[in-house]
Scaffold this motif. Structure first.
Motif, PDB file in Angstrom:
ATOM      1  N   PHE A 148       0.820  -1.200   0.000  1.00 50.17           N
ATOM      2  CA  PHE A 148       0.000   0.000   0.000  1.00 50.17           C
ATOM      3  C   PHE A 148       0.860   1.258   0.000  1.00 50.17           C
ATOM      4  O   PHE A 148       0.450   2.295  -0.513  1.00 50.17           O
ATOM      5  N   SER A 149       2.052   1.168   0.581  1.00 52.20           N
ATOM      6  CA  SER A 149       2.932   2.341   0.602  1.00 52.20           C
ATOM      7  C   SER A 149       3.361   2.718  -0.812  1.00 52.20           C
ATOM      8  O   SER A 149       3.448   3.910  -1.152  1.00 52.20           O
ATOM      9  N   ARG A 150       3.612   1.714  -1.660  1.00 52.93           N
ATOM     10  CA  ARG A 150       3.984   2.016  -3.041  1.00 52.93           C
ATOM     11  C   ARG A 150       2.788   2.558  -3.813  1.00 52.93           C
ATOM     12  O   ARG A 150       2.928   3.443  -4.664  1.00 52.93           O
ATOM     13  N   ALA A 151       1.593   2.024  -3.534  1.00 50.03           N
ATOM     14  CA  ALA A 151       0.394   2.512  -4.212  1.00 50.03           C
ATOM     15  C   ALA A 151       0.096   3.953  -3.824  1.00 50.03           C
ATOM     16  O   ALA A 151      -0.176   4.805  -4.683  1.00 50.03           O
ATOM     17  N   ILE A 152       0.156   4.234  -2.516  1.00 47.89           N
ATOM     18  CA  ILE A 152      -0.070   5.606  -2.060  1.00 47.89           C
ATOM     19  C   ILE A 152       1.034   6.524  -2.573  1.00 47.89           C
ATOM     20  O   ILE A 152       0.793   7.676  -2.927  1.00 47.89           O
ATOM     21  N   GLY A 153       2.265   5.991  -2.627  1.00 51.25           N
ATOM     22  CA  GLY A 153       3.376   6.778  -3.149  1.00 51.25           C
ATOM     23  C   GLY A 153       3.180   7.138  -4.608  1.00 51.25           C
ATOM     24  O   GLY A 153       3.582   8.224  -5.047  1.00 51.25           O
ATOM     25  N   ASP A 154       2.556   6.239  -5.383  1.00 49.30           N
ATOM     26  CA  ASP A 154       2.278   6.531  -6.791  1.00 49.30           C
ATOM     27  C   ASP A 154       1.325   7.718  -6.912  1.00 49.30           C
ATOM     28  O   ASP A 154       1.548   8.618  -7.735  1.00 49.30           O
ATOM     29  N   VAL A 155       0.296   7.741  -6.075  1.00 51.27           N
ATOM     30  CA  VAL A 155      -0.659   8.853  -6.093  1.00 51.27           C
ATOM     31  C   VAL A 155       0.016  10.139  -5.632  1.00 51.27           C
ATOM     32  O   VAL A 155      -0.180  11.214  -6.216  1.00 51.27           O
ATOM     33  N   ARG A 156       0.849  10.043  -4.587  1.00 52.88           N
ATOM     34  CA  ARG A 156       1.515  11.237  -4.057  1.00 52.88           C
ATOM     35  C   ARG A 156       2.493  11.810  -5.083  1.00 52.88           C
ATOM     36  O   ARG A 156       2.558  13.026  -5.285  1.00 52.88           O
ATOM     37  N   GLN A 157       3.257  10.942  -5.745  1.00 55.38           N
ATOM     38  CA  GLN A 157       4.199  11.426  -6.752  1.00 55.38           C
ATOM     39  C   GLN A 157       3.469  12.035  -7.948  1.00 55.38           C
ATOM     40  O   GLN A 157       3.937  13.005  -8.543  1.00 55.38           O
ATOM     41  N   ALA A 158       2.322  11.449  -8.296  1.00 58.08           N
ATOM     42  CA  ALA A 158       1.543  12.008  -9.401  1.00 58.08           C
ATOM     43  C   ALA A 158       1.069  13.421  -9.070  1.00 58.08           C
ATOM     44  O   ALA A 158       1.063  14.304  -9.932  1.00 58.08           O
ATOM     45  N   TRP A 159       0.675  13.652  -7.820  1.00 58.31           N
ATOM     46  CA  TRP A 159       0.255  14.990  -7.423  1.00 58.31           C
ATOM     47  C   TRP A 159       1.428  15.968  -7.480  1.00 58.31           C
ATOM     48  O   TRP A 159       1.263  17.132  -7.831  1.00 58.31           O
ATOM     49  N   GLN A 160       2.625  15.490  -7.166  1.00 61.48           N
ATOM     50  CA  GLN A 160       3.808  16.344  -7.221  1.00 61.48           C
ATOM     51  C   GLN A 160       4.164  16.693  -8.667  1.00 61.48           C
ATOM     52  O   GLN A 160       4.828  17.706  -8.904  1.00 61.48           O
ATOM     53  N   HIS A 161       3.707  15.879  -9.615  1.00 60.24           N
ATOM     54  CA  HIS A 161       3.932  16.160 -11.040  1.00 60.24           C
ATOM     55  C   HIS A 161       2.770  16.962 -11.636  1.00 60.24           C
ATOM     56  O   HIS A 161       2.487  16.841 -12.831  1.00 60.24           O
ATOM     57  N   ARG A 162       2.116  17.793 -10.819  1.00 58.62           N
ATOM     58  CA  ARG A 162       0.919  18.496 -11.308  1.00 58.62           C
ATOM     59  C   ARG A 162       1.230  19.459 -12.444  1.00 58.62           C
ATOM     60  O   ARG A 162       0.347  19.755 -13.250  1.00 58.62           O
ATOM     61  N   GLU A 163       2.447  19.958 -12.536  1.00 58.40           N
ATOM     62  CA  GLU A 163       2.787  20.808 -13.682  1.00 58.40           C
ATOM     63  C   GLU A 163       2.753  20.002 -14.976  1.00 58.40           C
ATOM     64  O   GLU A 163       2.354  20.523 -16.018  1.00 58.40           O
ATOM     65  N   LEU A 164       3.122  18.733 -14.887  1.00 60.27           N
ATOM     66  CA  LEU A 164       3.134  17.872 -16.066  1.00 60.27           C
ATOM     67  C   LEU A 164       1.712  17.577 -16.532  1.00 60.27           C
ATOM     68  O   LEU A 164       1.360  17.857 -17.692  1.00 60.27           O
ATOM     69  N   TRP A 165       0.873  16.995 -15.647  1.00 61.00           N
ATOM     70  CA  TRP A 165      -0.479  16.634 -16.090  1.00 61.00           C
ATOM     71  C   TRP A 165      -1.361  17.870 -16.298  1.00 61.00           C
ATOM     72  O   TRP A 165      -2.290  17.836 -17.084  1.00 61.00           O
TER      73      TRP A 165
END
Length: 302
Positions: free
Chosen positions: A21-38
């Motif tokens: 679950f830590s990797r899954a939550i980390g995927d969501v957290r990293q995606a939010w940090q890439h908000r300039e990209l998306w």
């Protein structure tokens, strides 16, 4: 006494932490940090779609306005509703519905459509989901212009207490409670992320899911109070209670109502918030389980 022989044992296998679950939550957290990209990609999607158009994204507003006007006039005549309150009802519901259905239907293809980026761009897969939801938010903002125009036209009728058709409940009218639509829409957008994420993973593995969802969503449209009001169920004679139960069992009705009620000055029923909150917790839990188990396989399935 003979010396004991030492037996070389193979090293214990290293446990992989990719399915946690830590990797899954980390995927969501990293995606939010890439908000300039998306954020940039979502904006480029809209510009690319209307690249050679004269009026550009205004076609979104024109299309929405034409559809809402046609449906409002038609169903107000069929159900004997007053157009000055029913047309804003249909418009607000249709604007919210377009956002929801866009996230659901395009969510089934979110990873399939981004096959090239997934295989060549080292980024969390949730980035593509946030790009999709952000694009739908921009569409929603364009469509909201239609609601504002309708609100301006029928503003005197919506600021006074009124009721819808055969409904006995009197609504207080549009007031400062309209601001509740902001957190309500934010909650709907949060749910849109897990819906697109879950449907995207399932559809990537089973390619029959997207056409099934596209066909089923058309049926759900007519089962959801968008072009008809729940007050109509009280006018159909006996059995209004079980008909209301069918409407209440439709989860999209609750998602629509938490945003639409403050926009129209309707009496806010807090059980809609409870239902949406429950779906938020359960939905995100299921989505994180799917992300934990199949995140690494998406790139192979596409």
């Amino acid at each position: 006494m003979q010396p004991t022989e030492t037996v070389d044992r193979p090293p214990a296998p290293v446990e992989s932490n990719s399915r946690t679950f830590s990797r899954a939550i980390g995927d969501v957290r990293q995606a939010w940090q890439h908000r300039e990209l998306w954020g940039h990609l979502g904006w480029q999607d809209i510009k690319q779609r209307y690249r050679r158009s004269v009026i550009g994204p205004l076609w979104i507003t024109i299309s929405m306005g034409t559809t809402a006007l046609a449906l409002g006039l038609l169903y107000s005549a069929l159900f004997g509703q007053e157009i000055n309150t029913f047309l804003p009802y249909v418009t607000a519901g249709f604007v919210i519905w377009n956002f929801i259905v866009g996230c659901v239907t395009e969510g089934t293809d979110v990873f399939i459509a981004n096959e090239g980026l997934i295989k060549h761009l080292p980024a969390p897969i949730t980035v593509h989901v946030l790009r999709l939801v952000w694009r739908q938010v921009l569409f929603f903002v364009h469509n909201l212009v239609v609601y504002l125009i309708v609100l301006a036209i029928f503003f005197p009728d919506l600021t006074e207490p009124y009721h819808m058709g055969g409904e006995t409940q009197v609504h207080p009218g549009v007031s400062w409670a309209i601001l509740l639509a902001i957190p309500a829409f934010a909650l709907v957008a949060v749910n849109a992320v897990w819906v697109a994420l879950l449907f995207g993973i399932i559809s990537t593995r089973f390619r029959d899911i997207p056409p099934v969802v596209h066909s089923f969503i058309n049926l759900v449209f007519f089962m959801t109070p968008i072009v008809w009001h729940t007050g109509v169920l009280e006018k159909v004679g006996a059995g209004g209670d079980w008909r209301m139960l069918i409407a209440e069992l439709n989860p999209l009705y609750h998602f629509l109502e938490i945003v639409r009620a403050p926009l129209l000055g309707h009496e806010q029923s807090w059980h809609h918030w409870v239902v949406v909150g429950a779906f938020t917790v359960v939905g995100w839990t299921v989505a994180l389980v799917a992300l934990r188990n199949y995140r690494a396989r998406v790139s192979y399935w596409v």
